[in-house]
Design an enzyme around this catalytic site. Sequence first.
Site, PDB file in Angstrom:
ATOM      1  N   ASP A   1       0.848  -1.191   0.000  1.00 39.68           N
ATOM      2  CA  ASP A   1       0.000   0.000   0.000  1.00 39.68           C
ATOM      3  C   ASP A   1       0.886   1.245   0.000  1.00 39.68           C
ATOM      4  O   ASP A   1       1.896   1.313   0.712  1.00 39.68           O
ATOM      5  CB  ASP A   1      -0.911  -0.001   1.231  1.00 39.68           C
ATOM      6  CG  ASP A   1      -2.060   0.975   1.101  1.00 39.68           C
ATOM      7  OD1 ASP A   1      -3.217   0.520   0.991  1.00 39.68           O
ATOM      8  OD2 ASP A   1      -1.815   2.201   1.096  1.00 39.68           O
TER       9      ASP A   1
ATOM     10  N   HIS B   1     -10.348  -5.399  -3.116  1.00 40.32           N
ATOM     11  CA  HIS B   1      -9.007  -5.648  -2.582  1.00 40.32           C
ATOM     12  C   HIS B   1      -9.096  -6.020  -1.117  1.00 40.32           C
ATOM     13  O   HIS B   1      -9.969  -5.551  -0.392  1.00 40.32           O
ATOM     14  CB  HIS B   1      -8.101  -4.419  -2.761  1.00 40.32           C
ATOM     15  CG  HIS B   1      -8.688  -3.143  -2.265  1.00 40.32           C
ATOM     16  ND1 HIS B   1      -9.642  -2.444  -2.963  1.00 40.32           N
ATOM     17  CD2 HIS B   1      -8.464  -2.444  -1.131  1.00 40.32           C
ATOM     18  CE1 HIS B   1      -9.975  -1.359  -2.279  1.00 40.32           C
ATOM     19  NE2 HIS B   1      -9.284  -1.337  -1.165  1.00 40.32           N
TER      20      HIS B   1
HETATM   21  P1  5GP Z   1      -9.733   1.343   0.406  1.00 36.05           P
HETATM   22  O1  5GP Z   1      -9.829   2.584   1.242  1.00 36.05           O
HETATM   23  O2  5GP Z   1     -10.429   1.493  -0.928  1.00 36.05           O
HETATM   24  O3  5GP Z   1     -10.140   0.091   1.133  1.00 36.05           O
HETATM   25  O4  5GP Z   1      -8.188   1.144   0.126  1.00 36.05           O
HETATM   26  C1  5GP Z   1      -7.522   1.666  -0.968  1.00 36.05           C
HETATM   27  C2  5GP Z   1      -6.064   1.620  -0.631  1.00 36.05           C
HETATM   28  O5  5GP Z   1      -5.332   1.770  -1.816  1.00 36.05           O
HETATM   29  C3  5GP Z   1      -5.609   2.719   0.336  1.00 36.05           C
HETATM   30  O6  5GP Z   1      -5.039   2.141   1.507  1.00 36.05           O
HETATM   31  C4  5GP Z   1      -4.581   3.505  -0.479  1.00 36.05           C
HETATM   32  O7  5GP Z   1      -3.479   3.944   0.296  1.00 36.05           O
HETATM   33  C5  5GP Z   1      -4.162   2.513  -1.552  1.00 36.05           C
HETATM   34  N1  5GP Z   1      -3.759   3.115  -2.801  1.00 36.05           N
HETATM   35  C6  5GP Z   1      -4.423   4.076  -3.505  1.00 36.05           C
HETATM   36  N2  5GP Z   1      -3.770   4.373  -4.635  1.00 36.05           N
HETATM   37  C7  5GP Z   1      -2.666   3.575  -4.656  1.00 36.05           C
HETATM   38  C8  5GP Z   1      -1.593   3.426  -5.584  1.00 36.05           C
HETATM   39  O8  5GP Z   1      -1.511   4.087  -6.630  1.00 36.05           O
HETATM   40  N3  5GP Z   1      -0.625   2.516  -5.282  1.00 36.05           N
HETATM   41  C9  5GP Z   1      -0.685   1.764  -4.139  1.00 36.05           C
HETATM   42  N4  5GP Z   1       0.301   0.892  -3.944  1.00 36.05           N
HETATM   43  N5  5GP Z   1      -1.689   1.885  -3.241  1.00 36.05           N
HETATM   44  C10 5GP Z   1      -2.656   2.768  -3.506  1.00 36.05           C
END
Ligand code: 5GP
Length: 110
Positions: free
Chosen positions: A30, A99
């Site tokens: 992440d 995810h």
């Molecule tokens: P959600 O909040 O949708 O469950 O988690 C999305 C996650 O994706 C977040 O923890 C955020 O930091 C991560 N994330 C968003 N954009 C990117 C990216 O471009 N690369 C990586 N490695 N992580 C990302």
Amino acid sequence: MDNCIFCKIIAGEIPSAKVYEDEEMLVFRDIEPKAKVHLLCVPKAHFAYLSDADEEKAALIGRMLQKVGAHYHEWGLEAGYRVVINQGENAGQTVMHLHMHLLGGETLGW
Ligand code: 5GP
Ligand code: ZN
């Protein structure tokens, strides 16, 4: 899927720190880690929500969990890990490509 950041990572159009890849899933770090080890485990097939899982997708999610169970000790999670799937606004889902967050590398609080 157009404009999906995780599809772009899977396609190699956006760089990521990968720790595992096979024909149906990718695990990468992440970009804003919420724990010492914070990995994202994503299916290569795009779908947005856990609740989109029909029998086939549920079986895929099961295989993803099984593979996490087979490899977590290689990823710095040997002392334990937490699996989180956020769905929708109240859970704070920001990327609409299913995810699993894998969190560990230290003692986790709630
Ligand atoms: P959600 O909040 O949708 O469950 O988690 C999305 C996650 O994706 C977040 O923890 C955020 O930091 C991560 N994330 C968003 N954009 C990117 C990216 O471009 N690369 C990586 N490695 N992580 C990302
Ligand atoms: Zn996607």
